[in-house]
Design a protein around this motif. Structure first.
Motif, PDB file in Angstrom:
ATOM      1  N   MET A 258      18.575 -32.335  38.610  1.00 36.52           N
ATOM      2  CA  MET A 258      19.252 -31.426  37.688  1.00 36.52           C
ATOM      3  C   MET A 258      19.169 -30.001  38.236  1.00 36.52           C
ATOM      4  SD  MET A 258      20.901 -30.981  34.826  1.00 36.52           S
ATOM      5  CE  MET A 258      20.623 -32.593  34.074  1.00 36.52           C
ATOM      6  N   PRO A 259      20.273 -29.438  38.726  1.00 36.24           N
ATOM      7  CA  PRO A 259      20.245 -28.035  39.171  1.00 36.24           C
ATOM      8  C   PRO A 259      19.965 -27.107  37.989  1.00 36.24           C
ATOM      9  CG  PRO A 259      22.232 -29.185  39.917  1.00 36.24           C
ATOM     10  CD  PRO A 259      21.578 -30.074  38.916  1.00 36.24           C
ATOM     11  N   LYS A 260      19.258 -26.038  38.235  1.00 34.25           N
ATOM     12  CA  LYS A 260      18.940 -25.095  37.163  1.00 34.25           C
ATOM     13  C   LYS A 260      20.193 -24.541  36.499  1.00 34.25           C
ATOM     14  CE  LYS A 260      14.633 -23.562  39.304  1.00 34.25           C
ATOM     15  NZ  LYS A 260      13.956 -22.444  39.993  1.00 34.25           N
ATOM     16  N   GLU A 261      21.250 -24.401  37.283  1.00 31.25           N
ATOM     17  CA  GLU A 261      22.481 -23.830  36.756  1.00 31.25           C
ATOM     18  C   GLU A 261      23.116 -24.706  35.682  1.00 31.25           C
ATOM     19  OE1 GLU A 261      21.239 -22.232  40.412  1.00 31.25           O
ATOM     20  OE2 GLU A 261      21.826 -24.338  40.008  1.00 31.25           O
ATOM     21  N   LYS A 262      22.726 -25.980  35.628  1.00 32.23           N
ATOM     22  CA  LYS A 262      23.278 -26.898  34.630  1.00 32.23           C
ATOM     23  C   LYS A 262      22.582 -26.759  33.280  1.00 32.23           C
ATOM     24  CE  LYS A 262      26.249 -29.265  37.220  1.00 32.23           C
ATOM     25  NZ  LYS A 262      27.699 -29.348  36.908  1.00 32.23           N
ATOM     26  N   ILE A 263      21.425 -26.079  33.248  1.00 34.55           N
ATOM     27  CA  ILE A 263      20.695 -25.886  31.999  1.00 34.55           C
ATOM     28  C   ILE A 263      21.288 -24.671  31.284  1.00 34.55           C
ATOM     29  CG2 ILE A 263      18.458 -25.464  30.922  1.00 34.55           C
ATOM     30  CD1 ILE A 263      18.525 -28.132  32.318  1.00 34.55           C
ATOM     31  N   ASP A 264      21.764 -24.886  30.066  1.00 32.89           N
ATOM     32  CA  ASP A 264      22.363 -23.784  29.315  1.00 32.89           C
ATOM     33  C   ASP A 264      21.309 -22.877  28.682  1.00 32.89           C
ATOM     34  OD1 ASP A 264      25.177 -24.587  29.586  1.00 32.89           O
ATOM     35  OD2 ASP A 264      24.592 -26.315  28.363  1.00 32.89           O
ATOM     36  N   TRP A 265      20.228 -23.477  28.170  1.00 31.69           N
ATOM     37  CA  TRP A 265      19.187 -22.709  27.487  1.00 31.69           C
ATOM     38  C   TRP A 265      17.823 -23.261  27.858  1.00 31.69           C
ATOM     39  CZ3 TRP A 265      20.528 -18.344  25.101  1.00 31.69           C
ATOM     40  CH2 TRP A 265      21.845 -18.203  24.650  1.00 31.69           C
ATOM     41  N   GLU A 319      25.549 -25.570  15.742  1.00 38.83           N
ATOM     42  CA  GLU A 319      26.294 -26.322  14.736  1.00 38.83           C
ATOM     43  C   GLU A 319      27.740 -26.564  15.168  1.00 38.83           C
ATOM     44  OE1 GLU A 319      23.857 -24.933  10.725  1.00 38.83           O
ATOM     45  OE2 GLU A 319      25.792 -23.999  11.177  1.00 38.83           O
ATOM     46  N   GLN A 320      28.163 -25.891  16.248  1.00 41.01           N
ATOM     47  CA  GLN A 320      29.550 -25.984  16.708  1.00 41.01           C
ATOM     48  C   GLN A 320      29.676 -26.489  18.144  1.00 41.01           C
ATOM     49  OE1 GLN A 320      31.916 -25.335  14.464  1.00 41.01           O
ATOM     50  NE2 GLN A 320      30.404 -24.649  12.953  1.00 41.01           N
ATOM     51  N   GLU A 321      28.663 -26.218  18.963  1.00 43.35           N
ATOM     52  CA  GLU A 321      28.782 -26.449  20.402  1.00 43.35           C
ATOM     53  C   GLU A 321      27.754 -27.471  20.895  1.00 43.35           C
ATOM     54  OE1 GLU A 321      31.186 -25.032  22.027  1.00 43.35           O
ATOM     55  OE2 GLU A 321      31.824 -23.631  20.463  1.00 43.35           O
ATOM     56  N   GLU A 322      27.883 -27.827  22.171  1.00 42.91           N
ATOM     57  CA  GLU A 322      26.928 -28.714  22.845  1.00 42.91           C
ATOM     58  C   GLU A 322      26.289 -27.961  23.994  1.00 42.91           C
ATOM     59  OE1 GLU A 322      26.836 -32.831  25.521  1.00 42.91           O
ATOM     60  OE2 GLU A 322      28.422 -32.528  24.026  1.00 42.91           O
ATOM     61  N   TYR A 323      24.971 -28.080  24.102  1.00 46.54           N
ATOM     62  CA  TYR A 323      24.235 -27.415  25.175  1.00 46.54           C
ATOM     63  C   TYR A 323      23.236 -28.371  25.800  1.00 46.54           C
ATOM     64  CZ  TYR A 323      25.980 -23.072  23.097  1.00 46.54           C
ATOM     65  OH  TYR A 323      26.780 -22.088  22.598  1.00 46.54           O
ATOM     66  N   ASP A 342      20.569 -33.121  25.947  1.00 46.97           N
ATOM     67  CA  ASP A 342      21.751 -32.509  25.363  1.00 46.97           C
ATOM     68  C   ASP A 342      21.556 -32.407  23.856  1.00 46.97           C
ATOM     69  OD1 ASP A 342      23.185 -32.315  27.786  1.00 46.97           O
ATOM     70  OD2 ASP A 342      23.770 -34.426  27.634  1.00 46.97           O
ATOM     71  N   VAL A 343      21.872 -31.241  23.299  1.00 48.38           N
ATOM     72  CA  VAL A 343      21.810 -31.024  21.856  1.00 48.38           C
ATOM     73  C   VAL A 343      23.174 -30.512  21.422  1.00 48.38           C
ATOM     74  CG1 VAL A 343      20.609 -29.883  19.958  1.00 48.38           C
ATOM     75  CG2 VAL A 343      19.362 -30.425  22.063  1.00 48.38           C
ATOM     76  N   CYS A 344      23.774 -31.166  20.426  1.00 47.74           N
ATOM     77  CA  CYS A 344      25.149 -30.768  20.103  1.00 47.74           C
ATOM     78  C   CYS A 344      25.485 -30.952  18.629  1.00 47.74           C
ATOM     79  CB  CYS A 344      26.147 -31.560  20.950  1.00 47.74           C
ATOM     80  SG  CYS A 344      26.164 -33.317  20.631  1.00 47.74           S
ATOM     81  N   LYS A 345      26.280 -30.036  18.118  1.00 42.04           N
ATOM     82  CA  LYS A 345      26.896 -30.096  16.807  1.00 42.04           C
ATOM     83  C   LYS A 345      25.956 -30.656  15.743  1.00 42.04           C
ATOM     84  CE  LYS A 345      31.554 -30.337  18.722  1.00 42.04           C
ATOM     85  NZ  LYS A 345      32.829 -31.074  18.822  1.00 42.04           N
ATOM     86  N   LEU A 346      24.845 -29.930  15.552  1.00 38.51           N
ATOM     87  CA  LEU A 346      23.857 -30.350  14.571  1.00 38.51           C
ATOM     88  C   LEU A 346      24.432 -30.265  13.159  1.00 38.51           C
ATOM     89  CD1 LEU A 346      20.581 -28.669  15.904  1.00 38.51           C
ATOM     90  CD2 LEU A 346      21.585 -30.865  16.519  1.00 38.51           C
ATOM     91  N   ASP A 347      23.944 -31.144  12.291  1.00 44.95           N
ATOM     92  CA  ASP A 347      24.358 -31.105  10.884  1.00 44.95           C
ATOM     93  C   ASP A 347      23.902 -29.799  10.230  1.00 44.95           C
ATOM     94  OD1 ASP A 347      25.417 -33.643  11.202  1.00 44.95           O
ATOM     95  OD2 ASP A 347      23.612 -34.652  10.475  1.00 44.95           O
ATOM     96  N   PHE A 348      22.774 -29.293  10.682  1.00 43.19           N
ATOM     97  CA  PHE A 348      22.278 -27.994  10.216  1.00 43.19           C
ATOM     98  C   PHE A 348      21.316 -27.446  11.253  1.00 43.19           C
ATOM     99  CE2 PHE A 348      19.541 -31.298   8.497  1.00 43.19           C
ATOM    100  CZ  PHE A 348      18.259 -30.841   8.761  1.00 43.19           C
ATOM    101  N   CYS A 349      21.272 -26.143  11.347  1.00 41.93           N
ATOM    102  CA  CYS A 349      20.337 -25.447  12.244  1.00 41.93           C
ATOM    103  C   CYS A 349      20.065 -24.089  11.614  1.00 41.93           C
ATOM    104  CB  CYS A 349      20.942 -25.316  13.641  1.00 41.93           C
ATOM    105  SG  CYS A 349      19.742 -24.868  14.909  1.00 41.93           S
TER     106      CYS A 349
END
Length: 354
Positions: A258-265, A319-323, A342-349
């Motif tokens: 996994m290249p570091k550049e692929k990590i969003d957060w 709540e809207q995006e995937e990271y 991957d964490v994406c489009k949570l029901d609540f955050c």
């Protein structure tokens, strides 16, 4: 140890913080160092304010408050819960388990599995790993993982090394099975030979609390604490984090290609701003991708700093995006680990106060 999980996801995050706020400037009179030095520390370490619950508020109170909020908002139903995991270092009692107390107060069904885990700075990761493992059972589809600590009352108010940083908080993470193919990968390591670097010496069965353990002693830096208070080897902990954590994360990323550049957060535990910024430099990660502001506004609530980091800094986005997120926790135990998922489009955050 290496971990891999498939077809699991986080579907909701809630962090509960106290309404009570204390500022570093208000508390400076508690510390013996001169004001100029304290102000320098404030800037470097990220001291600003921290939040603490009243002394009569316990972990089960915060957990029940958060769970009832979710029920009321229609974000969670009692009959959906298959397991409840509590990660804490400040249980209501030695026995019974505080997760059982929460279960009883909420009136959950008898077939809900309950478990307490005694973990601190890496507790969010350890709790997630246990939740993911439970989801491999055919009758488990949804796990509630609670991180909560009220450790502020175990830190001496005259200890400038620890008290300006400490905070109380709780988080509730909903973890579920999912039909979509996905892969979560992580590593965790432990070194019990260095356990005394972060310790509350008295209060357990090894050294019960007595009048003698409550006596305050001053160290060479002018900090006063008793054996009933948290003691942290600041320099040793800093060295441990800066040497061990980057090695583990580099190892993990190399293994999973996994290249570091692929990590969003990069959502890391936050002992203080200085330590997190130094980790960003060591890993060659932009500061803006590794937030370091949680101690500044909330204080260090041990493992709860990671979910607080998420909801405070990117809650609306999640709540809207995937990271793709790298979670990392490190500290008491000594324990250190990381997860990439991957964490994406949570029901609540969300973040709420109590």
């Amino acid at each position: 140890m290496i971990f891999e999980y498939r077809n699991k996801k986080i579907t909701g995050l809630l962090t509960i913080v106290p309404k009570n706020i204390r500022t570093f400037d208000e508390e400076m009179e508690n510390y013996k160092a001169d004001k100029a030095r304290n102000k320098r520390l404030k800037m470097v370490m990220g001291y600003e304010q921290h939040r603490m619950f009243d002394d009569d508020v316990c972990v089960s109170d915060i957990a029940v408050f958060g769970m009832e909020y979710l029920f009321k908002e229609g974000l969670l139903k009692k009959d959906e819960i298959d397991a409840l995991i509590l990660v804490t270092q400040s249980p209501d009692y030695f026995m019974p388990a505080t997760s059982n107390i929460i279960h009883g107060r909420l009136g959950l069904p008898e077939d809900v599995y309950c478990m307490d885990i005694n973990q601190g700075c890496a507790g969010f990761l350890v709790g997630l790993m246990q939740a993911f493992a439970l989801l491999d059972q055919p009758t488990v589809n949804k796990v509630v993982m609670i991180n909560a600590d009220v450790l502020s009352r175990k830190v001496s108010k005259a200890d400038r090394n620890s008290y300006p940083l400490v905070g109380d908080a709780a988080s509730i993470t909903i973890v579920e099975s999912c039909p979509e193919e996905n892969l979560i990968q992580g590593e965790i390591r432990m070194d019990g030979s260095r356990a005394e670097m972060l310790i509350i010496p008295a209060g357990g069965f090894r050294t019960p609390s007595t009048q003698e353990t409550a006596i305050m002693h001053e160290d060479e830096e002018g900090n006063s604490r008793s054996l009933d208070n948290l003691v942290m080897g600041g320099r040793e902990v800093f060295y441990f984090v800066q040497t061990e954590v980057p090695k583990l994360i580099e190892s993990l990323l190399e293994r999973i290609q996994m290249p570091k550049e692929k990590i969003d957060w990069w959502m890391f535990h936050q002992p203080n701003k200085f330590m997190v910024d130094k980790l960003a430099e060591a890993l060659d990660v932009p500061y803006e991708k590794m937030p370091s502001n949680i101690v500044t506004y909330f204080g260090n609530a041990s493992g709860v700093t990671i979910p607080t980091n998420v909801v405070y800094n990117i809650g609306g986005k999640l709540e809207q995006e995937e990271y793709k997120i790298c979670f990392a926790g490190f500290g008491v135990g000594l324990t250190w680990g990381a997860l990439v998922m991957d964490v994406c489009k949570l029901d609540f955050c969300r973040l709420i106060d109590m």
